[in-house]
Motif scaffolding. Structure first.
Motif, PDB file in Angstrom:
ATOM      1  N   ASN A 158       0.851  -1.180   0.000  1.00  0.00           N
ATOM      2  CA  ASN A 158       0.000   0.000   0.000  1.00  0.00           C
ATOM      3  C   ASN A 158       0.890   1.234   0.000  1.00  0.00           C
ATOM      4  N   SER A 159       0.253   2.420   0.093  1.00  0.00           N
ATOM      5  CA  SER A 159       1.034   3.649   0.156  1.00  0.00           C
ATOM      6  C   SER A 159       0.303   4.649   1.045  1.00  0.00           C
ATOM      7  N   ILE A 160       0.607   5.931   0.905  1.00  0.00           N
ATOM      8  CA  ILE A 160       0.219   6.897   1.949  1.00  0.00           C
ATOM      9  C   ILE A 160      -1.199   7.424   1.819  1.00  0.00           C
ATOM     10  N   ASN A 161      -1.806   7.337   0.642  1.00  0.00           N
ATOM     11  CA  ASN A 161      -3.167   7.839   0.461  1.00  0.00           C
ATOM     12  C   ASN A 161      -4.147   6.743   0.889  1.00  0.00           C
ATOM     13  N   ARG A 162      -4.775   6.914   2.038  1.00  0.00           N
ATOM     14  CA  ARG A 162      -5.600   5.844   2.597  1.00  0.00           C
ATOM     15  C   ARG A 162      -6.878   5.599   1.805  1.00  0.00           C
ATOM     16  N   LEU A 163      -7.329   6.590   1.054  1.00  0.00           N
ATOM     17  CA  LEU A 163      -8.545   6.424   0.253  1.00  0.00           C
ATOM     18  C   LEU A 163      -8.285   5.701  -1.058  1.00  0.00           C
ATOM     19  N   ARG A 164      -7.134   5.927  -1.689  1.00  0.00           N
ATOM     20  CA  ARG A 164      -6.843   5.378  -3.004  1.00  0.00           C
ATOM     21  C   ARG A 164      -5.720   4.356  -2.996  1.00  0.00           C
ATOM     22  N   GLN A 165      -4.958   4.285  -1.926  1.00  0.00           N
ATOM     23  CA  GLN A 165      -3.759   3.441  -1.913  1.00  0.00           C
ATOM     24  C   GLN A 165      -3.738   2.495  -0.719  1.00  0.00           C
ATOM     25  N   GLU A 166      -4.930   1.983  -0.387  1.00  0.00           N
ATOM     26  CA  GLU A 166      -5.038   1.067   0.742  1.00  0.00           C
ATOM     27  C   GLU A 166      -4.556  -0.340   0.415  1.00  0.00           C
ATOM     28  N   ALA A 167      -4.390  -0.620  -0.896  1.00  0.00           N
ATOM     29  CA  ALA A 167      -3.982  -1.940  -1.382  1.00  0.00           C
ATOM     30  C   ALA A 167      -3.462  -1.757  -2.804  1.00  0.00           C
ATOM     31  N   PRO A 168      -2.884  -2.807  -3.410  1.00  0.00           N
ATOM     32  CA  PRO A 168      -2.422  -2.681  -4.800  1.00  0.00           C
ATOM     33  C   PRO A 168      -3.580  -2.370  -5.748  1.00  0.00           C
ATOM     34  N   HIS A 169      -3.300  -1.525  -6.731  1.00  0.00           N
ATOM     35  CA  HIS A 169      -4.246  -1.232  -7.808  1.00  0.00           C
ATOM     36  C   HIS A 169      -3.457  -1.229  -9.119  1.00  0.00           C
ATOM     37  N   LEU A 170      -3.277  -2.415  -9.679  1.00  0.00           N
ATOM     38  CA  LEU A 170      -2.554  -2.519 -10.941  1.00  0.00           C
ATOM     39  C   LEU A 170      -3.341  -1.829 -12.043  1.00  0.00           C
ATOM     40  N   GLN A 171      -2.666  -1.028 -12.865  1.00  0.00           N
ATOM     41  CA  GLN A 171      -3.353  -0.200 -13.845  1.00  0.00           C
ATOM     42  C   GLN A 171      -2.997  -0.536 -15.293  1.00  0.00           C
ATOM     43  N   SER A 172      -1.749  -0.845 -15.591  1.00  0.00           N
ATOM     44  CA  SER A 172      -1.363  -1.123 -16.976  1.00  0.00           C
ATOM     45  C   SER A 172      -0.203  -2.103 -17.007  1.00  0.00           C
ATOM     46  N   ALA A 173      -0.056  -2.781 -18.147  1.00  0.00           N
ATOM     47  CA  ALA A 173       1.027  -3.749 -18.349  1.00  0.00           C
ATOM     48  C   ALA A 173       1.557  -3.574 -19.763  1.00  0.00           C
ATOM     49  N   ILE A 174       2.821  -3.185 -19.897  1.00  0.00           N
ATOM     50  CA  ILE A 174       3.372  -2.894 -21.216  1.00  0.00           C
ATOM     51  C   ILE A 174       4.653  -3.694 -21.460  1.00  0.00           C
ATOM     52  N   PHE A 175       4.792  -4.189 -22.693  1.00  0.00           N
ATOM     53  CA  PHE A 175       6.017  -4.859 -23.104  1.00  0.00           C
ATOM     54  C   PHE A 175       7.065  -3.829 -23.511  1.00  0.00           C
ATOM     55  N   SER A 176       8.322  -4.126 -23.223  1.00  0.00           N
ATOM     56  CA  SER A 176       9.402  -3.337 -23.802  1.00  0.00           C
ATOM     57  C   SER A 176       9.438  -3.610 -25.299  1.00  0.00           C
ATOM     58  N   PRO A 177       9.979  -2.696 -26.115  1.00  0.00           N
ATOM     59  CA  PRO A 177       9.978  -2.912 -27.565  1.00  0.00           C
ATOM     60  C   PRO A 177      10.621  -4.230 -28.004  1.00  0.00           C
ATOM     61  N   ASP A 178      11.645  -4.693 -27.279  1.00  0.00           N
ATOM     62  CA  ASP A 178      12.258  -5.972 -27.626  1.00  0.00           C
ATOM     63  C   ASP A 178      11.548  -7.156 -26.983  1.00  0.00           C
ATOM     64  N   GLU A 179      10.523  -6.875 -26.193  1.00  0.00           N
ATOM     65  CA  GLU A 179       9.692  -7.872 -25.505  1.00  0.00           C
ATOM     66  C   GLU A 179      10.495  -8.809 -24.600  1.00  0.00           C
ATOM     67  N   LYS A 180      11.585  -8.312 -24.068  1.00  0.00           N
ATOM     68  CA  LYS A 180      12.329  -9.068 -23.076  1.00  0.00           C
ATOM     69  C   LYS A 180      11.827  -8.775 -21.662  1.00  0.00           C
ATOM     70  N   HIS A 181      11.059  -7.700 -21.533  1.00  0.00           N
ATOM     71  CA  HIS A 181      10.552  -7.306 -20.223  1.00  0.00           C
ATOM     72  C   HIS A 181       9.103  -6.846 -20.318  1.00  0.00           C
ATOM     73  N   LEU A 182       8.414  -6.967 -19.199  1.00  0.00           N
ATOM     74  CA  LEU A 182       7.072  -6.427 -19.043  1.00  0.00           C
ATOM     75  C   LEU A 182       7.073  -5.524 -17.822  1.00  0.00           C
ATOM     76  N   LEU A 183       6.470  -4.351 -17.957  1.00  0.00           N
ATOM     77  CA  LEU A 183       6.371  -3.415 -16.850  1.00  0.00           C
ATOM     78  C   LEU A 183       4.906  -3.236 -16.476  1.00  0.00           C
ATOM     79  N   THR A 184       4.629  -3.189 -15.179  1.00  0.00           N
ATOM     80  CA  THR A 184       3.275  -2.915 -14.711  1.00  0.00           C
ATOM     81  C   THR A 184       3.303  -1.726 -13.764  1.00  0.00           C
ATOM     82  N   THR A 185       2.276  -0.894 -13.859  1.00  0.00           N
ATOM     83  CA  THR A 185       2.150   0.256 -12.972  1.00  0.00           C
ATOM     84  C   THR A 185       1.164  -0.075 -11.854  1.00  0.00           C
ATOM     85  N   ASP A 186       1.507   0.316 -10.644  1.00  0.00           N
ATOM     86  CA  ASP A 186       0.657   0.021  -9.482  1.00  0.00           C
ATOM     87  C   ASP A 186       0.339   1.313  -8.745  1.00  0.00           C
TER      88      ASP A 186
END
Length: 257
Positions: A158-186
């Motif tokens: 979690n993080s410091i905003n108790r209303l919006r960050q009380e738990a994980p909230h995964l938002q997007s998942a993107i491949f790197s152009p060479d597709e050796k990695h995947l990044l997700t935003t939380d």
């Protein structure tokens, strides 16, 4: 119809598929909220010179297709059904770019309210992301349909905003152009997560040597994109209204600004 289209263009994802090397005409594939008059996924043709928009087709039978993903070969479209009550599904469609025809292939349970979808260029892996703790992987069959879920990764924190960050909230998942990695935003943990991607492995995702980088507390990562050469990552922070830039080398993001 025009009012419905305008609303979809303003509020929901829009994908443009090129009809030639120097395109003057594009297909627009639009997901909608289906609480009112809208009914599924719509396909229009857009002429960039005249500004004319022509209705081609739509497919019903999917509730709230709020995010869509077009395969690299333009032959398939994948969508999430973000149901407000109960579990949503993920859907696969065969797409005819010449006519705008969408034909349903199959759908799979999403085990909750799915938010985002990604497909690799080789059309081997489909990634479905929840607005929550789970990242799920579905193998793709040769005909573009979805196989049974093959991997599920659960996040915590979690993080410091108790209303919006009380738990994980995964938002997007993107491949790197060479597709050796995947990044997700939380958004819920203020993290950018990094995975190694191997399409031939039994479990295609594994933690990178640097599994995540912490962002500024309370900023709330929402979406990210790579530069075309894969050297930089640009991440939109929802709660702070800012953009963070990372340099990216061998799976390691380093903050630039």
């Amino acid at each position: 119809m025009k009012k419905r289209l305008l609303l979809a263009l303003l509020l929901l994802p829009l994908f443009c598929l090129s009809q030639g090397k120097i395109a003057k005409v594009y297909n627009m594939v639009i997901g909608t909220r289906t609480h009112g008059a809208s009914d599924g996924i719509y396909v229009y043709r857009f002429n960039i010179e005249s500004g004319k928009i022509t209705y081609l087709n739509h497919v019903a039978g999917i509730a709230n297709p709020t995010y869509l993903c077009v395969s690299a070969n333009n032959k398939f479209i994948y969508a999430v059904s973000d149901k407000s009550i109960g579990s949503g599904n993920v859907y696969a469609y065969k797409f005819n770019a010449a006519t705008g025809q969408l034909d349903s292939l199959n759908n799979r349970s999403a085990f909750g309210g799915p938010l985002y979808v990604s497909v690799d260029k080789a059309q081997k892996t489909f990634l479905r992301q929840l607005s929550g703790r789970l990242l799920s992987v579905y193998p793709l069959n040769a005909d573009g349909s979805l196989g049974e879920v093959s991997q599920v990764i659960q996040s915590s924190g979690n993080s410091i905003n108790r209303l919006r960050q009380e738990a994980p909230h995964l938002q997007s998942a993107i491949f790197s152009p060479d597709e050796k990695h995947l990044l997700t935003t939380d958004l819920g943990t203020d993290r950018l997560n990094i995975y190694k991607y191997n399409a031939t492995a039994q479990e295609v995702l594994s933690p990178a040597p640097l599994p995540f980088v912490n962002g500024n507390p309370g900023y709330g990562p929402r979406h990210a994109v790579f530069s075309g050469d894969g050297r930089f990552v640009y991440m939109l922070q929802e709660l702070s209204g800012t953009i963070t830039v990372y340099s990216f080398n061998k799976g390691r993001p380093v903050t630039c600004s």
